[in-house]
Design a protein around this motif. Structure first.
Motif, PDB file in Angstrom:
ATOM      1  N   VAL B  25       0.870  -1.178   0.000  1.00 38.61           N
ATOM      2  CA  VAL B  25       0.000   0.000   0.000  1.00 38.61           C
ATOM      3  C   VAL B  25       0.901   1.220   0.000  1.00 38.61           C
ATOM      4  O   VAL B  25       1.756   1.379   0.873  1.00 38.61           O
ATOM      5  N   GLU B  26       0.713   2.057  -1.019  1.00 37.90           N
ATOM      6  CA  GLU B  26       1.609   3.208  -1.150  1.00 37.90           C
ATOM      7  C   GLU B  26       1.241   4.327  -0.186  1.00 37.90           C
ATOM      8  O   GLU B  26       0.072   4.474   0.181  1.00 37.90           O
ATOM      9  N   THR B  27       2.245   5.113   0.159  1.00 36.44           N
ATOM     10  CA  THR B  27       2.044   6.250   1.039  1.00 36.44           C
ATOM     11  C   THR B  27       0.979   7.186   0.468  1.00 36.44           C
ATOM     12  O   THR B  27       1.002   7.509  -0.716  1.00 36.44           O
ATOM     13  N   GLY B  28       0.045   7.576   1.323  1.00 35.21           N
ATOM     14  CA  GLY B  28      -0.964   8.556   0.924  1.00 35.21           C
ATOM     15  C   GLY B  28      -2.113   7.995   0.107  1.00 35.21           C
ATOM     16  O   GLY B  28      -3.026   8.731  -0.252  1.00 35.21           O
ATOM     17  N   SER B  29      -2.092   6.685  -0.184  1.00 37.24           N
ATOM     18  CA  SER B  29      -3.170   6.137  -1.020  1.00 37.24           C
ATOM     19  C   SER B  29      -4.390   5.786  -0.183  1.00 37.24           C
ATOM     20  O   SER B  29      -4.337   5.748   1.043  1.00 37.24           O
ATOM     21  N   LEU B  30      -5.493   5.556  -0.870  1.00 37.29           N
ATOM     22  CA  LEU B  30      -6.728   5.120  -0.228  1.00 37.29           C
ATOM     23  C   LEU B  30      -7.072   3.769  -0.842  1.00 37.29           C
ATOM     24  O   LEU B  30      -7.489   3.684  -1.993  1.00 37.29           O
ATOM     25  N   THR B  31      -6.838   2.713  -0.063  1.00 39.11           N
ATOM     26  CA  THR B  31      -6.946   1.355  -0.590  1.00 39.11           C
ATOM     27  C   THR B  31      -8.091   0.620   0.070  1.00 39.11           C
ATOM     28  O   THR B  31      -8.304   0.752   1.271  1.00 39.11           O
ATOM     29  N   ARG B 172     -19.414   7.740   3.042  1.00 40.71           N
ATOM     30  CA  ARG B 172     -18.514   7.373   1.955  1.00 40.71           C
ATOM     31  C   ARG B 172     -17.928   8.602   1.296  1.00 40.71           C
ATOM     32  O   ARG B 172     -16.716   8.733   1.173  1.00 40.71           O
ATOM     33  N   ASP B 173     -18.801   9.521   0.887  1.00 42.64           N
ATOM     34  CA  ASP B 173     -18.356  10.769   0.261  1.00 42.64           C
ATOM     35  C   ASP B 173     -17.436  11.506   1.197  1.00 42.64           C
ATOM     36  O   ASP B 173     -16.405  12.047   0.802  1.00 42.64           O
ATOM     37  N   TRP B 174     -17.874  11.500   2.450  1.00 41.87           N
ATOM     38  CA  TRP B 174     -17.160  12.252   3.459  1.00 41.87           C
ATOM     39  C   TRP B 174     -15.753  11.682   3.671  1.00 41.87           C
ATOM     40  O   TRP B 174     -14.786  12.418   3.789  1.00 41.87           O
ATOM     41  N   LEU B 175     -15.631  10.356   3.683  1.00 40.89           N
ATOM     42  CA  LEU B 175     -14.323   9.714   3.850  1.00 40.89           C
ATOM     43  C   LEU B 175     -13.409  10.078   2.684  1.00 40.89           C
ATOM     44  O   LEU B 175     -12.228  10.375   2.861  1.00 40.89           O
ATOM     45  N   ARG B 176     -13.997  10.066   1.504  1.00 45.46           N
ATOM     46  CA  ARG B 176     -13.253  10.425   0.286  1.00 45.46           C
ATOM     47  C   ARG B 176     -12.695  11.857   0.421  1.00 45.46           C
ATOM     48  O   ARG B 176     -11.513  12.101   0.200  1.00 45.46           O
ATOM     49  N   VAL B 187      -6.468   2.420   4.663  1.00 53.10           N
ATOM     50  CA  VAL B 187      -6.915   1.125   4.159  1.00 53.10           C
ATOM     51  C   VAL B 187      -8.254   0.825   4.801  1.00 53.10           C
ATOM     52  O   VAL B 187      -8.384   0.919   6.017  1.00 53.10           O
ATOM     53  N   PHE B 188      -9.265   0.517   3.978  1.00 52.30           N
ATOM     54  CA  PHE B 188     -10.528   0.127   4.585  1.00 52.30           C
ATOM     55  C   PHE B 188     -11.028  -1.195   4.015  1.00 52.30           C
ATOM     56  O   PHE B 188     -10.752  -1.548   2.876  1.00 52.30           O
ATOM     57  N   VAL B 189     -11.733  -1.907   4.874  1.00 53.58           N
ATOM     58  CA  VAL B 189     -12.245  -3.222   4.523  1.00 53.58           C
ATOM     59  C   VAL B 189     -13.718  -3.086   4.171  1.00 53.58           C
ATOM     60  O   VAL B 189     -14.458  -2.366   4.844  1.00 53.58           O
ATOM     61  N   GLU B 194     -19.368  -1.868  -4.704  1.00 54.02           N
ATOM     62  CA  GLU B 194     -19.677  -0.514  -5.122  1.00 54.02           C
ATOM     63  C   GLU B 194     -18.940   0.495  -4.242  1.00 54.02           C
ATOM     64  O   GLU B 194     -18.379   1.475  -4.717  1.00 54.02           O
ATOM     65  N   GLU B 195     -18.956   0.211  -2.936  1.00 48.14           N
ATOM     66  CA  GLU B 195     -18.279   1.069  -1.969  1.00 48.14           C
ATOM     67  C   GLU B 195     -16.786   1.131  -2.276  1.00 48.14           C
ATOM     68  O   GLU B 195     -16.181   2.203  -2.298  1.00 48.14           O
ATOM     69  N   ALA B 196     -16.201  -0.030  -2.523  1.00 51.07           N
ATOM     70  CA  ALA B 196     -14.769  -0.089  -2.820  1.00 51.07           C
ATOM     71  C   ALA B 196     -14.451   0.706  -4.076  1.00 51.07           C
ATOM     72  O   ALA B 196     -13.512   1.504  -4.108  1.00 51.07           O
ATOM     73  N   MET B 197     -15.255   0.503  -5.135  1.00 57.24           N
ATOM     74  CA  MET B 197     -14.999   1.153  -6.418  1.00 57.24           C
ATOM     75  C   MET B 197     -15.173   2.664  -6.322  1.00 57.24           C
ATOM     76  O   MET B 197     -14.460   3.429  -6.961  1.00 57.24           O
ATOM     77  N   GLU B 198     -16.162   3.087  -5.521  1.00 56.72           N
ATOM     78  CA  GLU B 198     -16.470   4.500  -5.416  1.00 56.72           C
ATOM     79  C   GLU B 198     -15.438   5.268  -4.605  1.00 56.72           C
ATOM     80  O   GLU B 198     -15.090   6.388  -4.930  1.00 56.72           O
ATOM     81  N   VAL B 199     -15.012   4.667  -3.501  1.00 60.64           N
ATOM     82  CA  VAL B 199     -14.193   5.408  -2.537  1.00 60.64           C
ATOM     83  C   VAL B 199     -12.694   5.255  -2.794  1.00 60.64           C
ATOM     84  O   VAL B 199     -11.951   6.226  -2.714  1.00 60.64           O
ATOM     85  N   ALA B 200     -12.260   4.048  -3.107  1.00 64.23           N
ATOM     86  CA  ALA B 200     -10.820   3.770  -3.109  1.00 64.23           C
ATOM     87  C   ALA B 200     -10.158   4.141  -4.422  1.00 64.23           C
ATOM     88  O   ALA B 200     -10.806   4.178  -5.461  1.00 64.23           O
ATOM     89  N   ASP B 201      -8.844   4.433  -4.363  1.00 62.21           N
ATOM     90  CA  ASP B 201      -8.134   4.550  -5.632  1.00 62.21           C
ATOM     91  C   ASP B 201      -7.381   3.269  -5.977  1.00 62.21           C
ATOM     92  O   ASP B 201      -6.951   3.077  -7.102  1.00 62.21           O
ATOM     93  N   ARG B 202      -7.247   2.386  -4.960  1.00 62.33           N
ATOM     94  CA  ARG B 202      -6.715   1.052  -5.248  1.00 62.33           C
ATOM     95  C   ARG B 202      -7.595   0.039  -4.521  1.00 62.33           C
ATOM     96  O   ARG B 202      -8.013   0.276  -3.388  1.00 62.33           O
ATOM     97  N   VAL B 203      -7.839  -1.092  -5.178  1.00 61.29           N
ATOM     98  CA  VAL B 203      -8.677  -2.124  -4.565  1.00 61.29           C
ATOM     99  C   VAL B 203      -7.938  -3.452  -4.606  1.00 61.29           C
ATOM    100  O   VAL B 203      -7.411  -3.839  -5.650  1.00 61.29           O
ATOM    101  N   ALA B 204      -7.875  -4.109  -3.440  1.00 61.02           N
ATOM    102  CA  ALA B 204      -7.316  -5.454  -3.383  1.00 61.02           C
ATOM    103  C   ALA B 204      -8.470  -6.424  -3.164  1.00 61.02           C
ATOM    104  O   ALA B 204      -9.212  -6.284  -2.200  1.00 61.02           O
ATOM    105  N   VAL B 205      -8.627  -7.365  -4.072  1.00 59.32           N
ATOM    106  CA  VAL B 205      -9.725  -8.321  -3.955  1.00 59.32           C
ATOM    107  C   VAL B 205      -9.222  -9.596  -3.302  1.00 59.32           C
ATOM    108  O   VAL B 205      -8.237 -10.188  -3.750  1.00 59.32           O
ATOM    109  N   LEU B 206      -9.893 -10.004  -2.230  1.00 60.04           N
ATOM    110  CA  LEU B 206      -9.501 -11.218  -1.520  1.00 60.04           C
ATOM    111  C   LEU B 206     -10.613 -12.252  -1.622  1.00 60.04           C
ATOM    112  O   LEU B 206     -11.791 -11.913  -1.647  1.00 60.04           O
TER     113      LEU B 206
END
Lengths: 259, 318
Positions: B25-31, B172-176, B187-189, B194-206
């Motif tokens: 996870v890169e510095t400053g990212s929202l994953t 969600r908007d507010w977190l963004r 990093v949020f779980v 939809e939430e992941a796609m809307e909010v994050a700039d990187r998504v890890a699928v498990l």
């Protein structure tokens, strides 16, 4: 109707005997009561009971909270056994407890012979009374705290640790304030049990008047010696303490819902 | 601060919760860690926070091995699904907790708390107890509390999971926006794609404790690395042995070119778009998504027979 039955039952089982004690005590006015209570041997018995309680209650409070944390928060082999063991004093007759202490600390007991060899007298002295009282009042704090800790869960504690709190800080600032009413309730019950312990103490204390006689033993002693006023007066003090304890608990309890 | 997870495995008894996962996870990212329940995403997050210890592998925070570090020493902010509010403390004392523990000067704490109250829009609630707040307010308080001591990483475990749909969308908007303002590595779980796609700039699928893919929301949608990702991120349907997205389904009036014969089961108009539900000869269902004017142009009607052909399809070897 059920309310009436419950009330009648409580009156017959609890209220009537207590009222009788009260009435009997003051049958001949205040003077004989005061006379009985200011008897030096009775005063000594009260003092001894208070000292024993003052030792047993903190010891069992610390133990109770610690063992509750262990049982609820940790996983270890033998946890179930420990949990069951805490309740042992509730299931076991105090007389049996007294007898086992007698066997352990007596002249030929496992610990007794060693301790006596080092000049420490346990049996028929205050240490035995303390041990018997501690044993009898072990379960109360843990039994109140364990369900409260379970219900509390550990998320708040985890949150505190991620916020930089050490184990002790988490306990002091998060866990303890959250379980404080359960602890207080447990302390009150432990105190009541310690003040009232009779069976185990009767065996291990040696019942030496003016030396190893506690308040409850003093009641029995007075009664056996046909000093009914003495017996009733001491009983009344013990009963009054119990009533105060009950009132305290009722006053303290509602705050729990507000927190 | 960057987070590096290297070959982390965690078992609970017989069950493997996290199975040899490595990701950065890169510095400053929202994953976002995205996956169905039981995919190991929360366990992985808790391992990063130090709330769980991995059976194998390493957690590197800012280039330093933090695998055996206690949560207390990691300087991460953690937000729990059920808020984990300190119930016996006011909102102010909740937020101040991390600073009080660090024994910061009183006036510094007061100023910082005021700042955070404003940030999470809870001015005027400082002296209330958590029980007097709504779920959304409690979660905002928990966020302020996590941010108070300026953590190097902010970790959120299904932060909106316990909230109703409207509050969820708001937060969600507010977190963004918050992330744009504060810029802390976050990093949020979530189990909500939809939430992941809307909010994050990187998504890890498990999935089942394994990392399926990590990438931008667009990458995942357009270039899914596995059948699981294709099905989990956006809609996907089986068509002639391949997987196809609804908007990649082309409808034709004539057979040919390996097109499959289907019947229109239902047409649903969704604003400017329409969804055409189809069923083939074997009873298998799929849906096509097209613009409303296309539906009108083709003059489609329920019950009609059509031929469909995927414009873009994917075959995954399993």
């Amino acid at each position: 109707m059920p309310r009436f039955v419950a009330l009648a039952y409580l009156t017959a089982v609890l209220l009537a005997p207590l009222t009788m004690v009260f009435w009997r005590t003051f049958q001949h006015g205040l003077a004989p009561v005061w006379g009985a209570l200011s008897n030096p041997e009775t005063v000594h018995a009260f003092k001894l009971t208070l000292i024993v309680t003052a030792i047993a209650v903190p010891v069992n409070t610390i133990f109770g909270v610690a063992v509750s944390l262990l049982i609820v928060r940790k996983r270890f082999p033998g946890k179930g056994v420990l949990n069951a063991f805490i309740d042992l004093p509730l299931a076991l007759s105090p007389v049996v407890v007294g007898l086992s202490l007698y066997l352990l600390y007596g002249r030929n007991g496992w610990f007794g012979s060693w301790l006596l060899g080092h000049g420490i007298q346990v049996l028929f002295a205050w240490p035995a009374i303390v041990l018997a009282t501690i044993f009898a009042s072990v379960p109360f704090v843990a039994r109140e705290v364990i369900p409260t800790l379970r219900e509390l869960g550990d998320e708040q504690e985890q949150a505190a640790s991620t916020l930089g709190a050490s184990g002790w800080q988490t306990f002091r600032r998060i866990t303890l304030p959250s379980i404080r009413w359960a602890v207080i309730y447990g302390v009150v019950l432990t105190t009541a049990r310690s003040l009232g312990e009779y069976g185990a103490v009767a065996i291990v204390s040696g019942r030496i008047v003016g030396r190893t006689e506690t308040a409850t033993l003093r009641v029995d002693d007075s009664y056996q010696n046909f000093d009914l006023t003495g017996a009733y007066s001491i009983s009344l003090v013990l009963a009054a303490t119990a009533v105060v304890v009950l009132i305290l608990m009722t006053v303290l309890k509602p705050k729990e819902q507000m927190a | 601060m960057s987070i590096e997870i290297r070959h982390v495995t965690k078992r609970f008894g017989e069950a493997v919760a996290v199975d040899d996962v490595s990701l950065e996870v890169e510095t400053g990212s929202l994953t976002a860690l995205l996956g169905p329940s039981g995919s190991g995403k929360s366990t992985l997050l808790r391992i990063v926070a130090g709330l769980e210890t991995p059976d194998a592998g390493e957690v590197i925070l800012s280039g330093e091995d933090a695998t055996t570090l206690s949560p207390q020493k990691r300087n991460v902010g953690f937000v729990f699904q059920h808020y984990a509010a300190f119930k016996h403390m006011t909102v102010r004392n909740n937020i101040a907790f991390g600073l009080t523990i660090r024994k910061r000067p009183k006036n510094e704490i007061r100023e910082r708390v005021e700042e955070l109250l404003a940030l999470v829009q809870l001015q005027g609630f400082a002296d209330r107890y958590p029980a007097q707040l709504s779920g959304g307010q409690r979660q905002r308080m928990a966020l302020a509390r996590a941010l108070a001591a300026e953590p190097k990483v902010l970790l959120l475990d299904e932060p909106f999971g316990a909230l109703d749909a409207r509050v969820r969308a708001e937060l969600r908007d507010w977190l963004r926006r918050l992330h744009e303002e504060v810029h802390v590595t976050t990093v949020f779980v979530t189990h909500d794609q939809e939430e992941a796609m809307e909010v994050a700039d990187r998504v890890a699928v498990l999935n089942r404790g394994r990392l399926e893919q990590i990438g931008s929301p667009l990458d995942l949608y357009d270039e899914p690395a596995s059948e699981f990702v294709m099905r989990f991120v956006g809609d996907a349907h089986d068509l002639g042995g391949a997987l196809v997205r609804p908007h990649d389904v082309a409808l034709r009036r004539e057979p040919g070119d390996g097109a499959v014969e289907v019947a229109i089961e239902r047409i649903t108009v969704l604003g400017a778009d329409a969804r055409v539900e189809l069923v083939d000869g074997d009873g298998a269902r799929l849906a096509a998504r097209l613009r409303r004017d296309e539906v009108e142009e083709l003059d489609l009607e329920e019950g009609e027979i059509l031929w469909v052909r995927p414009e873009r399809e994917r075959v995954f070897s399993s």
